[in-house]
Design an enzyme around this catalytic site. Sequence first.
Site, mmCIF file in Angstrom:
data_model
loop_
_atom_site.group_PDB
_atom_site.id
_atom_site.type_symbol
_atom_site.label_atom_id
_atom_site.label_comp_id
_atom_site.label_asym_id
_atom_site.label_seq_id
_atom_site.Cartn_x
_atom_site.Cartn_y
_atom_site.Cartn_z
ATOM 1 C CE LYS A 116 14.448 16.415 21.978
ATOM 2 N NZ LYS A 116 15.800 16.454 22.521
ATOM 3 C CD GLU A 200 7.905 20.259 20.161
ATOM 4 O OE1 GLU A 200 8.543 20.016 19.127
ATOM 5 O OE2 GLU A 200 7.501 19.375 20.944
ATOM 6 C CG HIS A 235 8.815 15.028 30.545
ATOM 7 N ND1 HIS A 235 7.582 15.100 29.935
ATOM 8 C CD2 HIS A 235 8.928 16.149 31.308
ATOM 9 C CE1 HIS A 235 6.979 16.222 30.299
ATOM 10 N NE2 HIS A 235 7.768 16.867 31.134
ATOM 11 N NE ARG A 297 20.067 7.670 22.556
ATOM 12 C CZ ARG A 297 18.966 7.298 23.194
ATOM 13 N NH1 ARG A 297 18.646 6.010 23.259
ATOM 14 N NH2 ARG A 297 18.166 8.179 23.773
#
Length: 694
Positions: A116, A200, A235, A297
């Site tokens: 990421k 973040e 999440h 994917r």
Amino acid sequence: MLESVLIANRGEIACRIIRTAKRLGIRTIAVYSEADADALFVRMADEAHPIGPPPARESYLQIDRIIEVAKASRAASIHPGYGFLSERAEFAEACLKNGIAFIGPPPAAIRAMGLKDAAKALVQKANVPVVPGYHGAKQEPDFLRQKAYEIGYPVLIKAVAGGGGKGMRRVDKAADFDAALESAQREAQSAFGDPRVLVEKYILSPRHVEIQVFADRHGNVVHLFERDCSLQRRHQKVIEEAPAPGMTPEMRAIMGNAAVEAARAVGYVGAGTVEFIADGREGLRPDRFYFMEMNTRLQVEHPVTEAITGLDLVELQFRAASGEPLTFQQDDLTIKGHAVEARLYAEDPERDFLPSTGKLWALEFPEGEGIRIDTGVQAGDTVTPFYDPMIAKIIAHGTTRDEALDRLAAALEHTIVAGPKTNVAFLKNLCEAKEFRTGPFDTGFIDRNLQALGAVPQPVDLQAAIYGLTELVGSEVLRLSRLQKANLNLPLRRSPWAALDGFLLSGHWRRGIRAVVNGETVDGVMEWLPDSAALFKGKSAIGLGPIAPSSEYSDWWEKAFEANWLDPYAAPTRAPELGVTIVAAGKKATPQDEMLVLRNGRQTSVRMFDPFDVDLEHMDAGSAVKAPMHGKLIALFVKPGDIVEKGQRLAIVEAMKMEHPLVAPLSGEIAEVLAEEGAQVAEGARLISLKVDE
């Protein structure tokens, strides 16, 4: 077209790939762990090969073993599905090195988007906005804690590798940062083999919107519109839909272009998803969305995109891997209606969504217009603790969003799953929730509405218990009825008042009952009348209701059981007028059977009390810490003699790729630690005991 494909995956996605491959005339090759030897995807494939023990790291994550099987079976290609090795660049490289086509993007693209932090730096160069935060390489806890302070709470700790909510923790205050960081890193290491994280800013009122992209080897890149995946828990996505509610043509064009540019930046080929987080406080706005990650994917939720575009994404993957160019351009694509997908999990929403394992004694899905079921299991299969607990994806397509949600809710209402606990009632409540239907919603919707959605402890369904008890008592009468049928040539009946005994002289039938309902002992008296039954405790009825409409009662019993009287539990017993389905967990037809009563999406377990089946651990239940599910004890924080406070973390059990902390039920001293770190533990096993002051 490729001649053959090895599916380096399992369960629902393996079945999904096999179906398209067979339609295209491609020979299918499955690989399976010991736990999946009898799985549906193994039976569906043209051939199947074992690759190791149940834990994924010893089977489905073994690159060398899978390549070995691919070569031995002369597989022309490998499809990785999603999860496991699907985003491992080294796996794609191993395929290509051995002359096997990899159904996915080039290794360089996987590597570029697989981490990421690197992906965010890359897309920033393509002018794609990213979430503010620290995306660098330093991983010292003190440094990351300082960065979180600079960013400002709340923050989100996220695993650098992988996805699916693994290794992700929201932190609202500095005091919780260290524990959350440790947990996220441990889960990331377990799931992806990489403990690194980034930190973040947590976006308030976040909407999770993703763009499906597709690219061929000839430089053509298109987007297949968006999906909204904002209904999440921990999440992890629960319900996904396409298109996104509130999406304007302007916003769709801007987000779609950003996703296409991100794919172009890495030379992408095949199906991929670019995920964005949007600040939804004032609706979807072009200046308030940020790149999160790219999944290199196929996505779990790809069926909703297929529904609104009419495309088969797996077929497109095969064609792209074969070198074929796309046969359409961006302007050729249009959105047709609305589609919604619900993930049906083996979990218990009333117990904080703990995973649930066990045999599927019954599994049936409805058919109907606009309904699609993607599953990897059948009745008789077992849900194990080794893999993701998803039983099926239920997809509904309609002309409008309301029609799609109505169809999905109706499909969930008629879905039958007996054995493990499931979230079917919770999903139906979500589909019917007013705020989700008509108002603004975000990724915090489920957490804010747990009570209204039924995801909290609920009272025992005593009405369901009556139906189960009636079945159990009926099994005794059935044995007598068999003798009647054999000796007196009488019709076979199961109802208590059909018995040829003195209890019928008073016009009703009574019996003292000691039953176990959802693990709790219930004492009372059952009373039957010709068309109803009641459960009494003292002089009060604690459950009351009709067994079946009186005019249809006798026929209902007789038709349900006469055909199968030698094996009365060969199929579920249905009373559609009552919204009830009863399944026996075992085909013994004895009073000791466990009846699973499905009503309003909930499952109630009922069995007769057995005096010889005593829970010797019940007496210390208040001081014992037990495993809430089958899993692995991955962390142990105490030893005998330690003094702990109520609510203090004692251990962590990992099951179905998720961590579940165990806390002290009371303050006191640790008396015993009965399991070792790293051990597999069974549901209900005593792990830790505390001393209780006399």
